[in-house]
Scaffold this active site. Structure first.
Site, mmCIF file in Angstrom:
data_model
loop_
_atom_site.group_PDB
_atom_site.id
_atom_site.type_symbol
_atom_site.label_atom_id
_atom_site.label_comp_id
_atom_site.label_asym_id
_atom_site.label_seq_id
_atom_site.Cartn_x
_atom_site.Cartn_y
_atom_site.Cartn_z
ATOM 1 N N GLN A 220 0.841 -1.199 0.000
ATOM 2 C CA GLN A 220 0.000 0.000 0.000
ATOM 3 C C GLN A 220 0.873 1.245 0.000
ATOM 4 O OE1 GLN A 220 -2.601 -0.255 3.465
ATOM 5 N NE2 GLN A 220 -4.159 -1.335 2.274
ATOM 6 N N ALA A 316 -6.077 11.881 5.017
ATOM 7 C CA ALA A 316 -5.236 10.703 4.829
ATOM 8 C C ALA A 316 -5.827 9.862 3.709
ATOM 9 C CB ALA A 316 -5.162 9.890 6.113
HETATM 10 C C1 YSA Z 1 -8.451 4.634 4.450
HETATM 11 C C2 YSA Z 1 -8.602 5.888 5.004
HETATM 12 C C3 YSA Z 1 -7.464 6.568 5.351
HETATM 13 O O1 YSA Z 1 -7.597 7.774 5.937
HETATM 14 C C4 YSA Z 1 -6.207 6.059 5.141
HETATM 15 C C5 YSA Z 1 -6.099 4.808 4.593
HETATM 16 C C6 YSA Z 1 -7.199 4.097 4.232
HETATM 17 C C7 YSA Z 1 -7.045 2.743 3.667
HETATM 18 C C8 YSA Z 1 -7.184 1.654 4.726
HETATM 19 N N1 YSA Z 1 -6.079 1.644 5.649
HETATM 20 C C9 YSA Z 1 -7.285 0.298 4.045
HETATM 21 O O2 YSA Z 1 -6.425 -0.547 4.224
HETATM 22 N N2 YSA Z 1 -8.323 0.174 3.240
HETATM 23 S S1 YSA Z 1 -8.605 -1.165 2.343
HETATM 24 O O3 YSA Z 1 -8.715 -2.310 3.182
HETATM 25 O O4 YSA Z 1 -9.765 -0.898 1.528
HETATM 26 O O5 YSA Z 1 -7.359 -1.346 1.407
HETATM 27 C C10 YSA Z 1 -6.918 -0.284 0.577
HETATM 28 C C11 YSA Z 1 -6.531 -0.803 -0.791
HETATM 29 O O6 YSA Z 1 -5.615 -1.867 -0.660
HETATM 30 C C12 YSA Z 1 -7.702 -1.431 -1.549
HETATM 31 O O7 YSA Z 1 -8.444 -0.439 -2.213
HETATM 32 C C13 YSA Z 1 -6.978 -2.318 -2.536
HETATM 33 O O8 YSA Z 1 -6.464 -1.561 -3.634
HETATM 34 C C14 YSA Z 1 -5.816 -2.803 -1.725
HETATM 35 N N3 YSA Z 1 -6.102 -4.148 -1.175
HETATM 36 C C15 YSA Z 1 -6.858 -4.451 -0.109
HETATM 37 N N4 YSA Z 1 -6.864 -5.777 0.093
HETATM 38 C C16 YSA Z 1 -6.062 -6.330 -0.852
HETATM 39 C C17 YSA Z 1 -5.567 -5.276 -1.658
HETATM 40 N N5 YSA Z 1 -4.746 -5.507 -2.696
HETATM 41 C C18 YSA Z 1 -4.380 -6.768 -2.934
HETATM 42 N N6 YSA Z 1 -4.790 -7.831 -2.207
HETATM 43 C C19 YSA Z 1 -5.629 -7.651 -1.165
HETATM 44 N N7 YSA Z 1 -5.991 -8.689 -0.428
#
Ligand code: YSA
Length: 352
Positions: A220, A316
């Site tokens: 990420q 963020a």
């Molecule tokens: C949200 C708000 C904030 O103020 C700051 C950050 C965030 C993001 C939060 N921490 C988060 O992890 N959100 S998420 O679970 O939706 O993941 C973010 C992105 O990571 C997803 O949109 C996707 O692009 C990627 N992702 C999530 N799970 C994944 C993945 N990519 C690959 N494999 C997975 N299992």
């Protein structure tokens, strides 16, 4: 002087230093001819002895000079031969070296960091093993809160591992593999005072079933901007700049409301990919929740630091790096990235 002529001729035609050494011994050595003759002088009558003595000395000098000259000539010749042998032909084709390359995720990460550096963000990194407090509690996700289900977690059993906090203090509580890069928001805020703009690239881990678009280990990029008067408009501007830098002037951005415990309001955002004519869901974002600022200041207080997050606001975001890289390099399945297949990785040879 026939002797002299013979000796000189032999010296002139000596082919190497070995032969020359033998000649030197033969004429000038302890048992050499000249030495023998010198010894024989004693038995000659005075007049004859003087004349013969002078002649022998002249002969000796002439031989010494000839030997020296020949030795020099042979040495020079040997050097010339060596140089000739070792001559470097710079026009020859070079020796092919193995060319390595960067992993496609590293390449994508580099491209993203460059975009954000140009916008004035500083890149920082944090630990992959994280404390429950930084990954969850400080982000307004207390234990037993249903929001924890959003992040299926690899918990670490008691490993004896000692984890350091943002100021080097020992981290208390359970350890886990971070499920997102958001804990670095907390760490950075504890150790710094606003205003600042940071991005945090890094590997994250989720106890998830994998498929073509989901991995248990992925990457990420987190962003955090805190200061006076920071608003949702700044967040939109940042994501807009990202879209422009990635996909050019025709790209657009879209924000839809969504719940994340650590932002209010919260959004998920997508970027319009003109070439593929589709929206790419990139990640989550929002305005930093006041409870996160409170948790940071409370932790600062525990460490003896004054509060630093009253009267400021921040935004963020967190996006998935793999999805962008899949698009950029036309990779159909996320599992290729860390499947360890050389055939896949070799396609990125030489790309730096
Ligand atoms: C949200 C708000 C904030 O103020 C700051 C950050 C965030 C993001 C939060 N921490 C988060 O992890 N959100 S998420 O679970 O939706 O993941 C973010 C992105 O990571 C997803 O949109 C996707 O692009 C990627 N992702 C999530 N799970 C994944 C993945 N990519 C690959 N494999 C997975 N299992």
């Amino acid at each position: 002087m026939r002797e002299l002529e013979e000796a000189l001729a032999a010296i002139q035609s000596a082919q190497d230093l070995e032969a020359l050494k033998a000649l030197k011994a033969r004429y000038l050595g302890k048992k050499g001819l000249i030495t023998q003759e010198m010894k024989a002088l004693a038995s000659l009558p005075l007049e004859e002895r003087r004349a013969r003595g002078q002649a022998l000395n002249a002969l000796k000098e002439a031989l010494e000079k000839a030997l020296e000259e020949r030795e020099k000539a042979l040495e020079e010749e040997a050097l010339r031969r060596d140089l000739e042998k070792e001559r470097l032909d710079v026009s020859l084709p070079g020796v092919g070296l193995f060319v390595g390359g960067l992993h496609p995720i590293t390449l994508m990460e580099k491209a993203l960091l460059e975009i954000f550096r140009a916008l004035g963000y500083q890149a920082v990194t944090g630990p992959e093993v994280e404390g429950e407090f930084f990954n969850f509690d400080a982000l307004n996700i207390p234990e037993h809160h249903p929001a924890r289900d959003m992040w299926d977690t690899f918990w670490l059993e008691d490993t004896g591992l000692r984890l350091k906090g943002p100021l080097g203090e020992e981290v208390e509580g359970r350890l886990l593999l971070r499920t997102h890069t958001s804990p670095m928001q907390v760490r950075y805020m504890v150790a710094h005072t606003p205003p600042f703009r940071i991005v945090v690239p890094g590997r994250v881990f989720r106890f998830e079933q994998t498929d073509a678009t989901h991995e248990a280990v992925f990457h990420q990029l987190e962003g955090l901007v805190v200061g006076e008067g920071i608003s949702m408009a700044h967040l939109k501007g940042a994501i807009y700049e990202l879209a422009q830098a990635l996909y050019g002037p025709e790209s657009r951005v879209r924000f839809q409301p969504v719940y994340f415990p650590f932002v209010e309001p919260g959004a998920q955002f997508a970027i319009w990919w003109p070439e593929g004519k589709k929206w790419l869901e990139l990640g989550g974002a929002g305005m930093v929740h006041p409870r996160v600022f409170q948790a940071v200041d409370a932790y600062r207080q525990k460490l003896g630091l004054p509060p630093a997050y009253q009267g400021v606001t921040g935004f963020a975001f967190g996006l998935g790096v793999e999805r962008l890289a899949m698009l950029r390099y036309g990779i159909p399945d996320i599992r290729y990235f860390f499947g360890g297949r050389l055939k896949f990785l070799e396609q990125f040879r030489g790309i730096l």
